[in-house]
Motif scaffolding. Structure first.
Motif, PDB file in Angstrom:
ATOM      1  N   ARG A 162      53.021 -26.175  36.047  1.00 57.87           N
ATOM      2  CA  ARG A 162      52.180 -24.979  35.986  1.00 57.87           C
ATOM      3  C   ARG A 162      52.803 -23.836  36.790  1.00 57.87           C
ATOM      4  N   LEU A 163      53.254 -24.133  37.995  1.00 55.73           N
ATOM      5  CA  LEU A 163      53.896 -23.104  38.808  1.00 55.73           C
ATOM      6  C   LEU A 163      55.205 -22.645  38.170  1.00 55.73           C
ATOM      7  N   ARG A 164      55.906 -23.569  37.541  1.00 53.86           N
ATOM      8  CA  ARG A 164      57.162 -23.214  36.868  1.00 53.86           C
ATOM      9  C   ARG A 164      56.906 -22.265  35.714  1.00 53.86           C
ATOM     10  N   GLU A 165      55.823 -22.454  34.960  1.00 57.15           N
ATOM     11  CA  GLU A 165      55.488 -21.545  33.872  1.00 57.15           C
ATOM     12  C   GLU A 165      55.296 -20.125  34.379  1.00 57.15           C
ATOM     13  N   ARG A 166      54.646 -19.974  35.506  1.00 60.00           N
ATOM     14  CA  ARG A 166      54.416 -18.647  36.073  1.00 60.00           C
ATOM     15  C   ARG A 166      55.742 -17.965  36.411  1.00 60.00           C
ATOM     16  N   ARG A 167      56.661 -18.712  37.029  1.00 60.52           N
ATOM     17  CA  ARG A 167      57.965 -18.129  37.369  1.00 60.52           C
ATOM     18  C   ARG A 167      58.742 -17.756  36.113  1.00 60.52           C
ATOM     19  N   ILE A 168      58.688 -18.626  35.094  1.00 61.17           N
ATOM     20  CA  ILE A 168      59.389 -18.333  33.838  1.00 61.17           C
ATOM     21  C   ILE A 168      58.840 -17.071  33.199  1.00 61.17           C
ATOM     22  N   LEU A 169      57.517 -16.963  33.146  1.00 62.85           N
ATOM     23  CA  LEU A 169      56.905 -15.805  32.499  1.00 62.85           C
ATOM     24  C   LEU A 169      57.264 -14.519  33.226  1.00 62.85           C
ATOM     25  N   ARG A 170      57.221 -14.533  34.549  1.00 64.52           N
ATOM     26  CA  ARG A 170      57.583 -13.326  35.293  1.00 64.52           C
ATOM     27  C   ARG A 170      59.041 -12.941  35.046  1.00 64.52           C
ATOM     28  N   ARG A 171      59.930 -13.919  35.056  1.00 64.79           N
ATOM     29  CA  ARG A 171      61.344 -13.630  34.876  1.00 64.79           C
ATOM     30  C   ARG A 171      61.628 -13.066  33.482  1.00 64.79           C
ATOM     31  N   GLN A 172      61.055 -13.678  32.445  1.00 65.30           N
ATOM     32  CA  GLN A 172      61.358 -13.238  31.090  1.00 65.30           C
ATOM     33  C   GLN A 172      60.703 -11.897  30.760  1.00 65.30           C
ATOM     34  N   LEU A 173      59.470 -11.685  31.197  1.00 72.83           N
ATOM     35  CA  LEU A 173      58.838 -10.394  30.944  1.00 72.83           C
ATOM     36  C   LEU A 173      59.501  -9.286  31.743  1.00 72.83           C
ATOM     37  N   SER A 174      60.041  -9.613  32.909  1.00 67.66           N
ATOM     38  CA  SER A 174      60.803  -8.615  33.657  1.00 67.66           C
ATOM     39  C   SER A 174      62.061  -8.218  32.902  1.00 67.66           C
ATOM     40  N   ASP A 175      62.677  -9.178  32.203  1.00 67.71           N
ATOM     41  CA  ASP A 175      63.829  -8.845  31.367  1.00 67.71           C
ATOM     42  C   ASP A 175      63.434  -7.848  30.283  1.00 67.71           C
ATOM     43  N   TYR A 176      62.300  -8.097  29.645  1.00 67.81           N
ATOM     44  CA  TYR A 176      61.829  -7.143  28.644  1.00 67.81           C
ATOM     45  C   TYR A 176      61.456  -5.818  29.292  1.00 67.81           C
ATOM     46  N   GLY A 177      60.980  -5.857  30.537  1.00 70.48           N
ATOM     47  CA  GLY A 177      60.688  -4.611  31.239  1.00 70.48           C
ATOM     48  C   GLY A 177      61.934  -3.777  31.444  1.00 70.48           C
ATOM     49  N   ARG A 178      63.056  -4.424  31.765  1.00 72.04           N
ATOM     50  CA  ARG A 178      64.308  -3.676  31.917  1.00 72.04           C
ATOM     51  C   ARG A 178      64.794  -3.116  30.596  1.00 72.04           C
ATOM     52  N   ALA A 179      64.310  -3.695  29.490  1.00 68.64           N
ATOM     53  CA  ALA A 179      64.660  -3.167  28.174  1.00 68.64           C
ATOM     54  C   ALA A 179      63.680  -2.094  27.716  1.00 68.64           C
ATOM     55  N   GLY A 180      62.671  -1.788  28.529  1.00 66.61           N
ATOM     56  CA  GLY A 180      61.765  -0.687  28.213  1.00 66.61           C
ATOM     57  C   GLY A 180      60.452  -1.087  27.595  1.00 66.61           C
ATOM     58  N   TRP A 181      60.149  -2.374  27.545  1.00 64.28           N
ATOM     59  CA  TRP A 181      58.930  -2.811  26.877  1.00 64.28           C
ATOM     60  C   TRP A 181      57.738  -2.920  27.813  1.00 64.28           C
TER      61      TRP A 181
END
Length: 428
Positions: A322-341
């Motif tokens: 469960r904690l790992r899912e939270r870290r994964i989601l933050r990391r991947q959505l941050s990648d999309y954030g750097r792409a402007g999404w």
């Protein structure tokens, strides 16, 4: 920032992409999802939606037939009164399992139709197949003239673990065949396995509670029934869940890595380990010393020293995931954030359960449609982040790029819907 709490990306200009991310989507106009490109060559056509729904409908019809057979040949002979008592008692352990599954699943929720299917498969399909296959299998492994103890031991320690765990895991295989969107990671596999096992234990508990209630009536004492309820309903509601969750965990890891070899290796490995734990649980009654003055004392010592540590270990693994899912989601959505999404504030909102609830509550003040749009935006963003993590561990294909594009278009459409319902028509 607009009033939705989701700032709109720039109206023009190409998003600056980190050169290390070759899976990000070049986006010249963040407000125009149709300009994302064609997603690459499509080598395989997607199945029409009606194919999946037809498969589900056929499966539910077969399960309904199995439920009728179980009722006619197993539940009905117990009698209406006994069945009602057993059914009511079986609701207690299954409610405990449902609560645990809800807590595990609420961070990255699964489709409700597939959750319902998993429980029905466990309660009906796996039980029916166990009764059909279990008898011939027991006859095959039993010597020609066995003693009562030998036959009982083979049935409890060999037949039950092998057949029951195989039939329960068949439901997980069915979900994988219908699509990776159902089991895409370890938590997904654990959730579906827990529901299947909970359904199986629910039906099994009805039979055990019904038989013990009959025995209590025949003896004129209720101790037999309450002892069975204590052992199966309160001490071991997660016994079947723990066994089947190991197979679900293995299949979920393989699905995340998109590896056919891992599907076989981890699937069979998790299934085998679940069978071993099941055999250990059933076989304990044959080896534990029984004190006539206190029949449960030996079992309770074994339960506290063996089964409780195993359960705590599995619970720790689930908590880590469960904690790992939270870290994964933050990391991947941050990648999309750097792409402007997404903006940083949006990423914080999407990874925190409390902020998600506040966002839905805020949207709900503008009507049910706005709340539905916010909920869909959150779910699409979660699916986008988890899918990206899975793809980065495997390889990007035309199908995964098309799925990514559809999710980004869905997020953009939800933004527009929320904005149109929450922003004032006349500027203040």
């Amino acid at each position: 920032m607009n009033t939705t709490g989701f700032p709109a990306p720039p109206a023009s200009g190409t998003a600056a992409l980190d050169p290390g991310y070759d899976y990000d989507v070049q986006r010249t106009d963040p407000r125009g999802p149709a300009r994302l490109g064609d997603g690459g060559p499509q080598r395989s056509r997607r199945r029409p939606p009606w194919v999946r729904w037809a498969a589900f409908a056929l499966s539910f019809l077969l399960l309904a037939g199995g439920a009728v057979l179980l009722y006619l040949f197993i539940i009905l002979p117990l009698g209406f009164g006994t069945s009602l008592v057993a059914f009511t008692a079986a609701l207690v352990p299954v409610a405990i399992v449902f609560t645990a599954v809800w807590w595990i699943d609420r961070y990255t929720p699964q489709p409700r139709i597939s959750l319902v299917y998993a429980f029905i498969w466990g309660a009906v399909g796996s039980v029916a197949l166990t009764f059909v296959i279990g008898g011939p299998f027991t006859s095959w492994i039993t010597p020609s003239e066995p003693s009562d103890v030998t036959a009982s031991f083979l049935g409890a320690v060999i037949q039950a673990p092998v057949i029951e765990e195989s039939m329960k895991s068949a439901g997980l295989i069915g979900l994988l065949i219908w699509g990776r969107r159902y089991i895409a990671g370890p938590i997904d596999g654990v959730v579906y396995a827990a529901l299947i096992a909970g359904g199986f234990a629910f039906t099994e508990n009805i039979l055990y509670f019904g038989n013990s209630f009959h025995q209590a009536q025949a003896a004129g004492e209720v101790d037999v029934f309450w002892q069975t309820f204590f052992l199966r309903g309160l001490l071991s509601p997660f016994a079947h869940v723990s066994f089947t969750a190991l197979c679900g965990l293995g299949l979920g890891i393989a699905a995340e890595r998109r590896s056919l070899m891992l599907y076989f290796g981890l699937g069979v490995g998790g299934l085998s380990l679940g069978m071993i734990l099941h055999a250990l649980w059933n076989g304990s009654s044959f080896f534990l010393p029984v004190d006539p003055a206190s029949p449960l004392a030996g079992f309770l010592r074994y339960y506290a020293s063996v089964q409780v540590p195993i359960f705590l270990l599995l619970a720790g693994i689930v908590l880590f995931l469960r904690l790992r899912e939270r870290r994964i989601l933050r990391r991947q959505l941050s990648d999309y954030g750097r792409a402007g999404w997404f903006a940083p504030a949006e990423v914080d909102l999407l990874v925190a359960m409390g902020r998600r609830r506040k966002a839905e509550k805020w949207a709900g003040r503008h009507g049910a449609v706005a709340r539905m749009g916010m909920r869909d935006l959150i779910r699409a963003s979660i699916e986008l982040g988890m899918q990206r993590h899975s793809v980065l561990h495997g390889r990007a294909t035309a199908k995964t790029r098309l799925q990514e594009r559809e999710l980004l278009e869905r997020i953009t459409a939800d933004r527009r819907l929320i904005g149109s319902l929450t922003q004032p028509v006349v500027r203040r």
